[in-house]
Scaffold this active site. Structure first.
Site, PDB file in Angstrom:
ATOM      1  N   ASP A   1       0.871  -1.175   0.000  1.00 43.57           N
ATOM      2  CA  ASP A   1       0.000   0.000   0.000  1.00 43.57           C
ATOM      3  C   ASP A   1       0.905   1.222   0.000  1.00 43.57           C
ATOM      4  O   ASP A   1       2.070   1.121  -0.371  1.00 43.57           O
ATOM      5  CB  ASP A   1      -0.968  -0.013   1.186  1.00 43.57           C
ATOM      6  CG  ASP A   1      -2.301   0.665   0.847  1.00 43.57           C
ATOM      7  OD1 ASP A   1      -2.271   1.853   0.492  1.00 43.57           O
ATOM      8  OD2 ASP A   1      -3.355   0.012   0.923  1.00 43.57           O
TER       9      ASP A   1
ATOM     10  N   HIS B   1       2.229   1.780  -3.117  1.00 40.07           N
ATOM     11  CA  HIS B   1       1.355   2.659  -3.889  1.00 40.07           C
ATOM     12  C   HIS B   1       1.910   4.075  -3.931  1.00 40.07           C
ATOM     13  O   HIS B   1       1.207   4.992  -4.353  1.00 40.07           O
ATOM     14  CB  HIS B   1      -0.057   2.665  -3.311  1.00 40.07           C
ATOM     15  CG  HIS B   1      -0.757   1.346  -3.431  1.00 40.07           C
ATOM     16  ND1 HIS B   1      -2.047   1.146  -2.978  1.00 40.07           N
ATOM     17  CD2 HIS B   1      -0.358   0.150  -3.931  1.00 40.07           C
ATOM     18  CE1 HIS B   1      -2.397  -0.118  -3.191  1.00 40.07           C
ATOM     19  NE2 HIS B   1      -1.387  -0.733  -3.774  1.00 40.07           N
TER      20      HIS B   1
END
Length: 406
Positions: free
Chosen positions: A228, A251
């Site tokens: 993430d 991310h």
């Protein structure tokens, strides 16, 4: 003959030599050694070592040192709250291993809790210290139960002057580190962080750092492997510096998401000397559009500089329609205020997923898009470098192609 000035000096010297100093006279001024406690480990995963650690904090937490020796393993089957630590030094040279019980940890906010503490160092002097979130069971359960609530590994709320350094953090059930509650002066440095799964279920939502309402937070010399955001600047983050960080599989270094259910502000952010490897984006900003109960997002004075992009899908991305469909945003355009956003010194090559596109800047039609880009040399594997833009200023600094989305 002594002149008045010399006489005064002579008198002062005589007085100082005749009377001992306060340091010499006062035994209270002698520095006392810090109290040192080593918690007794139970030696078995079936024994919760948290009570023993809490006992050590009660004895040595006020200005003392708590040591977890190299070669030792402490099994933590319940939340470890560091309440009672004030100007204390926690030295982890062994392993703090949390249980993998999804029943116990379900719904818990934190595994290691730092709440309203002023003056705390949580560190490894040798680099051998490990904080293990033991998150595999959580990864597997979340894969089949998206409502399962998982705890953050290290949760800092309020307080000031906190340092986390020299440690390895591994396999949190959820986020690695969270800072919020108007915390001030927090330093994370020299950390190795990795979330990996040994099953087909990835370690979802394992943000490296979620920095919320806080001021003067520094993250430096850190490596993160996760699934993430590597670093997320959440609502209320202010004066945050991220430097000399390497992120793999993440991310990106992200502002947001902002404006989901009310007005949000992020400001005064510097992220520089960053290496981004195989991430969905190297850096970006995520804001919700207008309407549907969403609030106004304001992002001010944010600089992303000196990014080395290695196989990321996008080098830079602005999303003004986050969390909603394209058709929704046609009727409810983005209204975020982006002011003083600087993107400079990006180099490297994207993954090729969107080749020839290397960046996607979709500013809101009803918002402000004060963004500049310079020394931006990222290319797709084809050698091309298309930057998609919508609602960006003519002074952006790079050539734009229409068709941005997100």
């Amino acid at each position: 003959m002594l002149y008045p000035r010399n006489l005064a000096l002579f008198s002062l010297l005589s007085l100082s030599s005749a009377a001992p100093s306060q340091v010499e006279r006062s035994p209270d001024a002698v520095l006392k050694p810090r109290a040192v406690c080593t918690p007794t480990a139970g030696g078995s995963p079936s024994i919760d070592d948290v009570p023993a650690i809490r006992k050590a904090i009660a004895s040595c937490g006020n200005g003392g040192t708590i040591v977890f020796p190299a070669g030792s393993t402490y099994y933590l089957n319940s939340v470890l709250d560091l309440a009672g630590c004030s100007n204390c030094d926690i030295q982890v040279e062994g392993v703090l291993k949390f249980s993998g019980s999804t029943e116990y940890w379900g719904g818990k906010t934190a595994m290691l809790n730092i709440d309203m503490i002023n003056g705390l160092r949580l560190r490894s002097l040798t680099g051998s210290g490990v904080i293990d979130g033991n998150g595999q069971n959580a990864y597997d359960r979340f894969a089949s139960d998206k409502n399962y609530k998982r705890p953050t590994l290290l949760y800092i709320t309020g307080g000031s002057n906190i340092e986390v350094s020299g440690l390895r953090q591994k396999n949190p059930p959820n986020v690695f580190n969270s800072v919020k509650g108007d915390t001030q002066h927090v330093t994370f440095k020299n950390l190795r962080m990795d979330a990996t799964s040994n099953s087909q279920n990835p370690p979802k939502n394992t943000d490296g750092f979620d920095i919320g309402a806080s001021t003067h937070v520094t993250i430096s010399s850190v490596s993160v492997t996760n699934d993430d955001d590597c670093v997320a600047f959440k609502p209320g983050s202010n004066y945050v510096t991220v430097e000399d960080v390497t992120c793999t599989g993440s991310h990106g270094i992200s502002v947001g998401s902002l404006g989901k259910s009310g007005p949000d502000v992020v400001q005064n952010i510097l992220a520089h000397r960053i290496t981004m490897i195989e991430s969905t984006k190297a850096a970006g900003i995520k804001t919700y559009p207008s309407g549907n109960g969403h609030g106004l997002s304001t992002v001010k004075n944010v600089t992303f500089s000196d990014f080395n992009v290695r196989g990321c899908d996008y080098a830079f991305q602005i999303e003004s329609c986050y969390g909603e469909s394209e058709s929704y945003c046609e009727s409810n355009p983005g209204n975020a205020i982006l002011q003083g956003i600087v993107v400079k010194g990006f180099s490297g090559t994207t993954s090729g997923k969107y080749d020839p596109v290397v960046a996607n800047l979709n500013c809101g039609a009803r918002g402000t898009c004060d963004v500049s880009m310079s020394a931006f040399s990222v290319k797709a594997p084809s050698g091309k470098a298309t930057v998609l833009c919508d609602n960006t200023p003519s002074s952006l600094g790079v050539s734009c192609t229409s068709g941005a989305s997100g």
